[in-house]
Design a protein around this motif. Structure first.
Motif, PDB file in Angstrom:
ATOM      1  N   ARG A  48      -2.959   1.516  -4.152  1.00 31.41           N
ATOM      2  CA  ARG A  48      -2.126   0.403  -4.595  1.00 31.41           C
ATOM      3  C   ARG A  48      -1.795   0.650  -6.058  1.00 31.41           C
ATOM      4  O   ARG A  48      -2.655   1.017  -6.834  1.00 31.41           O
ATOM      5  N   ARG A  92      -4.766   6.514   0.283  1.00 33.01           N
ATOM      6  CA  ARG A  92      -4.150   5.187   0.393  1.00 33.01           C
ATOM      7  C   ARG A  92      -4.428   4.479  -0.922  1.00 33.01           C
ATOM      8  O   ARG A  92      -5.577   4.315  -1.321  1.00 33.01           O
ATOM      9  N   PRO A  95       0.850  -1.200   0.000  1.00 27.24           N
ATOM     10  CA  PRO A  95       0.000   0.000   0.000  1.00 27.24           C
ATOM     11  C   PRO A  95       0.886   1.251   0.000  1.00 27.24           C
ATOM     12  O   PRO A  95       1.937   1.264   0.622  1.00 27.24           O
TER      13      PRO A  95
END
Length: 117
Positions: free
Chosen positions: A75, A73, A61
């Motif tokens: 990815r 946050r 992350p």
């Protein structure tokens, strides 16, 4: 990124790990986000630096700053070496994907949730 004097370095399965470029009489290893992972060194040491660095860290992350009011946050789901250093990231919504350009100047603003990156 990448430049004409950069040589791609791939895993045995063909996955790009980064590039190696000349610096004086030595070589420097660069990861897929355009960050140096070695100082000037011998060719084999630059290859080893990319092998050791790998790409598994891309699955961690990350916190992306500067794209919204608060850090996001995210990815990373795809990195493309298209000359502008764009990284496409999943912004945390289960079915949504967003494309956030991570310019060379902003790469420091994307960091792993653990504080690295």
């Amino acid at each position: 990124m990448p430049r004409t004097d950069w040589t791609p370095h791939r895993r045995d399965d063909g996955e790009l790990l980064g590039w190696i470029h000349p610096e004086g009489e030595a070589w420097v290893a660069i990861d897929v986000l355009g960050r140096a992972v070695s100082g000037p060194t011998e060719w084999l040491d630059a290859e080893a630096a990319l092998e050791d660095h790998g790409i598994a860290w891309l699955a961690d992350p990350w916190m992306l700053e500067g794209e919204a009011e608060r850090p996001l946050r995210v990815r990373i789901v795809e990195v493309t070496p298209d000359g502008e250093g764009r990284s496409f990231v999943d912004c945390g919504r289960r079915r949504a994907r967003c494309a956030c350009a991570v310019s060379p100047a902003a790469r420091g603003a994307a960091r792993t949730s653990a504080g690295g990156g």
